[in-house]
Design a protein around this motif. Structure first.
Motif, PDB file in Angstrom:
ATOM      1  N   GLU A 167      22.032 -54.991  -7.976  1.00  0.00           N
ATOM      2  CA  GLU A 167      21.169 -54.637  -8.947  1.00  0.00           C
ATOM      3  C   GLU A 167      19.762 -54.408  -8.843  1.00  0.00           C
ATOM      4  OE1 GLU A 167      22.299 -57.249 -12.147  1.00  0.00           O
ATOM      5  OE2 GLU A 167      24.392 -56.624 -12.245  1.00  0.00           O
ATOM      6  N   PRO A 168      19.162 -53.343  -9.503  1.00  0.00           N
ATOM      7  CA  PRO A 168      17.721 -53.287  -9.080  1.00  0.00           C
ATOM      8  C   PRO A 168      16.928 -54.261  -9.935  1.00  0.00           C
ATOM      9  CG  PRO A 168      18.396 -51.610 -10.944  1.00  0.00           C
ATOM     10  CD  PRO A 168      19.712 -52.297 -10.480  1.00  0.00           C
ATOM     11  N   TYR A 169      15.792 -54.553  -9.657  1.00  0.00           N
ATOM     12  CA  TYR A 169      14.793 -55.237 -10.396  1.00  0.00           C
ATOM     13  C   TYR A 169      14.078 -54.458 -11.442  1.00  0.00           C
ATOM     14  CZ  TYR A 169      14.025 -59.085  -6.888  1.00  0.00           C
ATOM     15  OH  TYR A 169      14.319 -60.246  -6.184  1.00  0.00           O
ATOM     16  N   ILE A 170      14.141 -55.164 -12.620  1.00  0.00           N
ATOM     17  CA  ILE A 170      13.499 -54.563 -13.648  1.00  0.00           C
ATOM     18  C   ILE A 170      12.292 -55.257 -14.075  1.00  0.00           C
ATOM     19  CG2 ILE A 170      13.794 -54.249 -16.230  1.00  0.00           C
ATOM     20  CD1 ILE A 170      16.604 -54.088 -15.840  1.00  0.00           C
ATOM     21  N   TYR A 171      10.908 -54.427 -14.274  1.00  0.00           N
ATOM     22  CA  TYR A 171       9.711 -54.934 -14.671  1.00  0.00           C
ATOM     23  C   TYR A 171       9.575 -54.417 -15.979  1.00  0.00           C
ATOM     24  CZ  TYR A 171       9.591 -56.359  -9.930  1.00  0.00           C
ATOM     25  OH  TYR A 171       9.976 -57.012  -8.520  1.00  0.00           O
ATOM     26  N   THR A 172       9.238 -55.132 -16.970  1.00  0.00           N
ATOM     27  CA  THR A 172       8.958 -54.470 -18.191  1.00  0.00           C
ATOM     28  C   THR A 172       7.510 -54.468 -18.573  1.00  0.00           C
ATOM     29  OG1 THR A 172       9.147 -56.774 -19.396  1.00  0.00           O
ATOM     30  CG2 THR A 172      11.289 -55.398 -19.054  1.00  0.00           C
ATOM     31  N   ARG A 173       7.073 -53.862 -19.597  1.00  0.00           N
ATOM     32  CA  ARG A 173       5.726 -53.702 -19.990  1.00  0.00           C
ATOM     33  C   ARG A 173       5.314 -54.973 -20.524  1.00  0.00           C
ATOM     34  NH1 ARG A 173       5.908 -49.016 -23.255  1.00  0.00           N
ATOM     35  NH2 ARG A 173       6.460 -50.409 -24.935  1.00  0.00           N
ATOM     36  N   ALA A 174       6.171 -55.646 -21.220  1.00  0.00           N
ATOM     37  CA  ALA A 174       5.948 -57.064 -21.969  1.00  0.00           C
ATOM     38  C   ALA A 174       5.789 -58.038 -20.588  1.00  0.00           C
ATOM     39  CB  ALA A 174       7.123 -57.664 -22.611  1.00  0.00           C
ATOM     40  N   LEU A 175       6.552 -58.063 -19.548  1.00  0.00           N
ATOM     41  CA  LEU A 175       6.355 -59.021 -18.557  1.00  0.00           C
ATOM     42  C   LEU A 175       4.805 -58.741 -17.815  1.00  0.00           C
ATOM     43  CD1 LEU A 175       7.634 -61.072 -16.372  1.00  0.00           C
ATOM     44  CD2 LEU A 175       8.024 -59.091 -15.006  1.00  0.00           C
ATOM     45  N   ILE A 176       4.540 -57.661 -17.672  1.00  0.00           N
ATOM     46  CA  ILE A 176       3.240 -57.043 -17.189  1.00  0.00           C
ATOM     47  C   ILE A 176       2.073 -57.847 -17.933  1.00  0.00           C
ATOM     48  CG2 ILE A 176       1.837 -55.257 -16.382  1.00  0.00           C
ATOM     49  CD1 ILE A 176       4.419 -54.253 -15.175  1.00  0.00           C
ATOM     50  N   GLU A 177       2.348 -57.328 -19.517  1.00  0.00           N
ATOM     51  CA  GLU A 177       1.070 -57.610 -20.340  1.00  0.00           C
ATOM     52  C   GLU A 177       1.131 -59.018 -20.306  1.00  0.00           C
ATOM     53  OE1 GLU A 177       1.911 -55.298 -23.674  1.00  0.00           O
ATOM     54  OE2 GLU A 177       1.009 -53.520 -22.915  1.00  0.00           O
ATOM     55  N   ASP A 178       2.241 -59.849 -20.534  1.00  0.00           N
ATOM     56  CA  ASP A 178       2.202 -61.237 -20.421  1.00  0.00           C
ATOM     57  C   ASP A 178       1.721 -61.923 -19.365  1.00  0.00           C
ATOM     58  OD1 ASP A 178       3.070 -63.861 -22.051  1.00  0.00           O
ATOM     59  OD2 ASP A 178       3.981 -63.944 -20.164  1.00  0.00           O
ATOM     60  N   GLY A 179       1.802 -61.223 -18.373  1.00  0.00           N
ATOM     61  CA  GLY A 179       1.545 -61.860 -16.936  1.00  0.00           C
ATOM     62  C   GLY A 179      -0.086 -61.838 -16.899  1.00  0.00           C
ATOM     63  N   ARG A 180      -0.720 -61.011 -17.445  1.00  0.00           N
ATOM     64  CA  ARG A 180      -2.192 -61.097 -17.620  1.00  0.00           C
ATOM     65  C   ARG A 180      -2.916 -62.205 -18.371  1.00  0.00           C
ATOM     66  NH1 ARG A 180      -2.232 -55.119 -19.858  1.00  0.00           N
ATOM     67  NH2 ARG A 180      -1.279 -53.970 -18.041  1.00  0.00           N
ATOM     68  N   ALA A 181      -1.820 -62.551 -19.330  1.00  0.00           N
ATOM     69  CA  ALA A 181      -2.390 -64.098 -20.213  1.00  0.00           C
ATOM     70  C   ALA A 181      -2.097 -65.126 -19.400  1.00  0.00           C
ATOM     71  CB  ALA A 181      -1.518 -63.620 -21.481  1.00  0.00           C
ATOM     72  N   ASN A 182      -1.354 -65.048 -18.125  1.00  0.00           N
ATOM     73  CA  ASN A 182      -1.003 -66.563 -17.573  1.00  0.00           C
ATOM     74  C   ASN A 182      -1.653 -66.387 -16.274  1.00  0.00           C
ATOM     75  OD1 ASN A 182       1.265 -68.108 -18.930  1.00  0.00           O
ATOM     76  ND2 ASN A 182       1.948 -66.063 -19.570  1.00  0.00           N
ATOM     77  N   ARG A 183      -2.549 -65.686 -16.168  1.00  0.00           N
ATOM     78  CA  ARG A 183      -3.046 -65.571 -14.558  1.00  0.00           C
ATOM     79  C   ARG A 183      -3.708 -66.925 -14.444  1.00  0.00           C
ATOM     80  NH1 ARG A 183      -6.605 -60.361 -13.221  1.00  0.00           N
ATOM     81  NH2 ARG A 183      -5.993 -61.332 -11.109  1.00  0.00           N
TER      82      ARG A 183
END
Length: 256
Positions: A167-183
């Motif tokens: 199965e492919p990896y799925i990267y969501t906009r929510a994951l990426i945006e939330d990632g910025r808040a958890n750097r």
């Protein structure tokens, strides 16, 4: 696998699968990677080691992973962090060593921050394998293609083939945006405990430079960095598992 059946804890409406083995402190807490589960090779190798050593061992599946409920595509670092903290607080006693693999290393570093903020100093040490803190901002966003950016904008996600699953990896906009808040790699990281990093130099997913950057942000006198010349991202060969067990054993002796 011959692992015992998990127990479940509800965290914000998600049924989180947990396996706990009693034993001596400091306990070992396993934190898996992105789209990994708690019955993977490294987690099971640690289970065997902690059993032999008579040491407490705690592991769980994030929502959307393994035996836990929820949809993988709904997950974010903040959600998986909250689940990991809930499991730790509900199932562990005394000092703990967090062992984080890939994304699990990011979760581990954020857990230390949140626990310290709450006045909880139970984390005695960290062992981080192929650590991928801030991977959304540091490793994904800088190399997004036009097509991927378009998919994120229009569909809210993009897919990428996986070397580890059909199965492919799925990267969501929510994951990426939330990632910025958890750097965590935006300045010095004070863990208040020793850290041992294991990094393969043949890792195609998380370059060794990422681990070197992380080590440079940690208190130098508390950090051990072990570079494995032919190690890949999985670090699941027999020799890698032996190194993992020795690193955890050394950390136990150091903090016990």
């Amino acid at each position: 696998m011959n692992a015992s059946a998990p127990v479940f804890i509800d965290v914000d409406g998600a049924s989180i699968a947990v396996r706990q083995a009693p034993g001596a402190a400091p306990g070992i807490v396993w934190l898996g990677g992105y789209k990994s589960d708690m019955l993977g090779t490294k987690a099971e190798a640690l289970s065997a080691w902690t059993s032999r050593e008579g040491r407490a061992y705690l592991r769980h599946d994030y929502s959307g992973h393994g035996e836990s409920g929820g949809d993988f595509a709904d997950g974010t670092i903040s959600i998986w962090l909250a689940e990991s903290l809930a499991v730790l607080r509900s199932f562990s006693k005394g000092k703990q060593i967090l062992v984080g693999s890939s994304m699990g290393a990011w979760i581990a570093l954020r857990m230390v921050q949140e626990l310290r903020k709450a006045g909880d100093d139970r984390i005695a040490g960290l062992v981080l394998l192929a650590p991928a803190p801030d991977f959304t901002a540091e490793l994904i966003e800088p190399v997004l293609t036009k097509a991927q950016k378009r998919d994120l904008s229009k569909k809210g996600f993009f897919e990428e083939p996986s070397d580890y699953s059909d199965e492919p990896y799925i990267y969501t906009r929510a994951l990426i945006e939330d990632g910025r808040a958890n750097r965590v790699m935006t300045g010095p990281i004070d863990t208040h405990c020793p850290v041992h990093i294991l990094q393969g130099l043949a890792d195609p997913d998380v370059p060794s430079g990422h681990a070197l950057k992380l080590a440079a942000l940690l208190p130098a006198d508390d950090v051990t960095l072990s570079l494995i010349p032919d190690g890949d991202h999985r670090l699941s060969r027999p020799e890698d598992l032996d190194l993992l067990q020795r690193a955890v054993g050394d950390m136990v002796r150091r903090v016990a």
